[in-house]
Design a protein around this motif. Sequence first.
Motif, PDB file in Angstrom:
ATOM      1  N   MET A  88      23.033   0.862   1.049  1.00  0.00           N
ATOM      2  CA  MET A  88      24.158   1.903   0.912  1.00  0.00           C
ATOM      3  C   MET A  88      25.010   1.021  -0.158  1.00  0.00           C
ATOM      4  SD  MET A  88      26.670   3.083   3.826  1.00  0.00           S
ATOM      5  CE  MET A  88      28.067   4.273   3.037  1.00  0.00           C
ATOM      6  N   LEU A  89      25.709   1.700  -0.996  1.00  0.00           N
ATOM      7  CA  LEU A  89      26.517   1.085  -1.969  1.00  0.00           C
ATOM      8  C   LEU A  89      27.918   1.735  -1.654  1.00  0.00           C
ATOM      9  CD1 LEU A  89      27.761  -0.257  -4.490  1.00  0.00           C
ATOM     10  CD2 LEU A  89      26.872   1.703  -5.632  1.00  0.00           C
ATOM     11  N   SER A  90      29.019   1.001  -1.188  1.00  0.00           N
ATOM     12  CA  SER A  90      30.155   1.380  -1.227  1.00  0.00           C
ATOM     13  C   SER A  90      31.188   0.761  -2.263  1.00  0.00           C
ATOM     14  CB  SER A  90      30.740   1.141   0.205  1.00  0.00           C
ATOM     15  OG  SER A  90      30.756  -0.003   0.518  1.00  0.00           O
ATOM     16  N   THR A  91      32.074   1.683  -2.707  1.00  0.00           N
ATOM     17  CA  THR A  91      32.957   1.130  -3.814  1.00  0.00           C
ATOM     18  C   THR A  91      34.200   1.095  -3.247  1.00  0.00           C
ATOM     19  OG1 THR A  91      33.172   3.222  -4.871  1.00  0.00           O
ATOM     20  CG2 THR A  91      31.522   1.772  -5.594  1.00  0.00           C
ATOM     21  N   HIS A  92      35.230   0.425  -3.764  1.00  0.00           N
ATOM     22  CA  HIS A  92      36.549   0.324  -3.723  1.00  0.00           C
ATOM     23  C   HIS A  92      37.433  -0.034  -4.716  1.00  0.00           C
ATOM     24  CE1 HIS A  92      40.195   0.226  -0.957  1.00  0.00           C
ATOM     25  NE2 HIS A  92      40.450  -1.183  -1.582  1.00  0.00           N
ATOM     26  N   THR A  93      38.609   0.650  -5.202  1.00  0.00           N
ATOM     27  CA  THR A  93      39.249  -0.012  -6.211  1.00  0.00           C
ATOM     28  C   THR A  93      40.430  -0.887  -5.614  1.00  0.00           C
ATOM     29  OG1 THR A  93      39.115   2.137  -7.381  1.00  0.00           O
ATOM     30  CG2 THR A  93      41.010   0.876  -7.983  1.00  0.00           C
ATOM     31  N   ILE A  94      40.570  -2.064  -6.151  1.00  0.00           N
ATOM     32  CA  ILE A  94      41.516  -2.962  -5.947  1.00  0.00           C
ATOM     33  C   ILE A  94      42.650  -3.013  -6.823  1.00  0.00           C
ATOM     34  CG2 ILE A  94      42.330  -5.527  -5.674  1.00  0.00           C
ATOM     35  CD1 ILE A  94      38.817  -5.069  -5.667  1.00  0.00           C
ATOM     36  N   LYS A  95      43.915  -2.465  -6.265  1.00  0.00           N
ATOM     37  CA  LYS A  95      45.173  -2.264  -7.042  1.00  0.00           C
ATOM     38  C   LYS A  95      46.139  -3.340  -6.836  1.00  0.00           C
ATOM     39  CE  LYS A  95      44.533   2.757  -7.188  1.00  0.00           C
ATOM     40  NZ  LYS A  95      45.161   3.937  -6.959  1.00  0.00           N
ATOM     41  N   SER A  96      47.072  -3.549  -7.723  1.00  0.00           N
ATOM     42  CA  SER A  96      48.064  -4.761  -7.705  1.00  0.00           C
ATOM     43  C   SER A  96      49.000  -4.216  -6.509  1.00  0.00           C
ATOM     44  CB  SER A  96      48.737  -4.575  -8.855  1.00  0.00           C
ATOM     45  OG  SER A  96      49.320  -3.449  -9.300  1.00  0.00           O
ATOM     46  N   GLY A  97      49.811  -5.150  -6.188  1.00  0.00           N
ATOM     47  CA  GLY A  97      50.977  -4.930  -5.264  1.00  0.00           C
ATOM     48  C   GLY A  97      50.335  -4.979  -3.550  1.00  0.00           C
ATOM     49  N   ARG A 132      49.112  -8.133  -1.965  1.00  0.00           N
ATOM     50  CA  ARG A 132      48.882  -9.478  -2.223  1.00  0.00           C
ATOM     51  C   ARG A 132      47.787 -10.136  -1.129  1.00  0.00           C
ATOM     52  NH1 ARG A 132      50.144 -10.984  -6.922  1.00  0.00           N
ATOM     53  NH2 ARG A 132      52.188 -10.359  -7.448  1.00  0.00           N
ATOM     54  N   GLU A 133      47.574  -9.460   0.124  1.00  0.00           N
ATOM     55  CA  GLU A 133      46.618  -9.886   0.939  1.00  0.00           C
ATOM     56  C   GLU A 133      45.289  -9.519   0.391  1.00  0.00           C
ATOM     57  OE1 GLU A 133      49.005  -7.259   2.148  1.00  0.00           O
ATOM     58  OE2 GLU A 133      50.272  -8.936   2.318  1.00  0.00           O
ATOM     59  N   ARG A 134      45.179  -8.308  -0.230  1.00  0.00           N
ATOM     60  CA  ARG A 134      43.895  -7.952  -0.655  1.00  0.00           C
ATOM     61  C   ARG A 134      43.601  -8.888  -2.106  1.00  0.00           C
ATOM     62  NH1 ARG A 134      42.730  -1.970  -0.220  1.00  0.00           N
ATOM     63  NH2 ARG A 134      42.649  -2.796   1.865  1.00  0.00           N
ATOM     64  N   GLU A 135      44.488  -9.213  -2.694  1.00  0.00           N
ATOM     65  CA  GLU A 135      44.368  -9.710  -4.013  1.00  0.00           C
ATOM     66  C   GLU A 135      43.871 -11.352  -3.590  1.00  0.00           C
ATOM     67  OE1 GLU A 135      47.776  -9.512  -6.634  1.00  0.00           O
ATOM     68  OE2 GLU A 135      48.247  -7.511  -6.033  1.00  0.00           O
ATOM     69  N   ALA A 136      44.437 -12.042  -2.516  1.00  0.00           N
ATOM     70  CA  ALA A 136      44.183 -13.043  -2.235  1.00  0.00           C
ATOM     71  C   ALA A 136      42.967 -13.327  -1.531  1.00  0.00           C
ATOM     72  CB  ALA A 136      45.334 -13.685  -0.963  1.00  0.00           C
ATOM     73  N   TYR A 137      42.220 -12.238  -1.128  1.00  0.00           N
ATOM     74  CA  TYR A 137      40.837 -12.261  -0.468  1.00  0.00           C
ATOM     75  C   TYR A 137      39.901 -12.379  -1.897  1.00  0.00           C
ATOM     76  CZ  TYR A 137      36.375 -10.328   1.059  1.00  0.00           C
ATOM     77  OH  TYR A 137      35.255 -10.126   1.696  1.00  0.00           O
ATOM     78  N   TYR A 138      40.204 -11.770  -2.991  1.00  0.00           N
ATOM     79  CA  TYR A 138      39.171 -12.089  -4.074  1.00  0.00           C
ATOM     80  C   TYR A 138      39.371 -13.292  -5.034  1.00  0.00           C
ATOM     81  CZ  TYR A 138      37.928  -7.347  -3.216  1.00  0.00           C
ATOM     82  OH  TYR A 138      37.421  -6.129  -2.381  1.00  0.00           O
TER      83      TYR A 138
END
Length: 115
Positions: free
Chosen positions: A1-10, A12-18
């Motif tokens: 299965m393929l799932s997609t997610h858009t990473i948006k600015s603002g 910070r926790e999600r940005e730090a994950y990547y």
Amino acid sequence: MLSTHTIKSGTREREAYYTEDESLADDPDTYYSEEETPSASHPLTRSQWHGKGAITLGLEGEVQREDFKEVFYGLKPGTKERIRWEKQNPEDQERLAEDFTFSAPKSVAIALHLN
């Protein structure tokens, strides 16, 4: 299965994950323990640049953390030149990346644990 997610600015926790991903190359001595060394037995432990975008930006080989962060935020590594359009409204979130996650169905995961 393929799932997609858009990473948006603002977010910070999600940005730090990547941007703090352990597969980004720093000093190999800090990534591997004393017993481990980079080898063919660890083929998926390092991210690699691929594709026309990487070629256009002059990126090849292992992904260095600082280069990744600059590309992630829309900058050409080492130049601070924007590689994306300027936002019309500074208040708007910027699409930083797309996250593609491949996962096996639950039945496959269960079958693997039965063996």
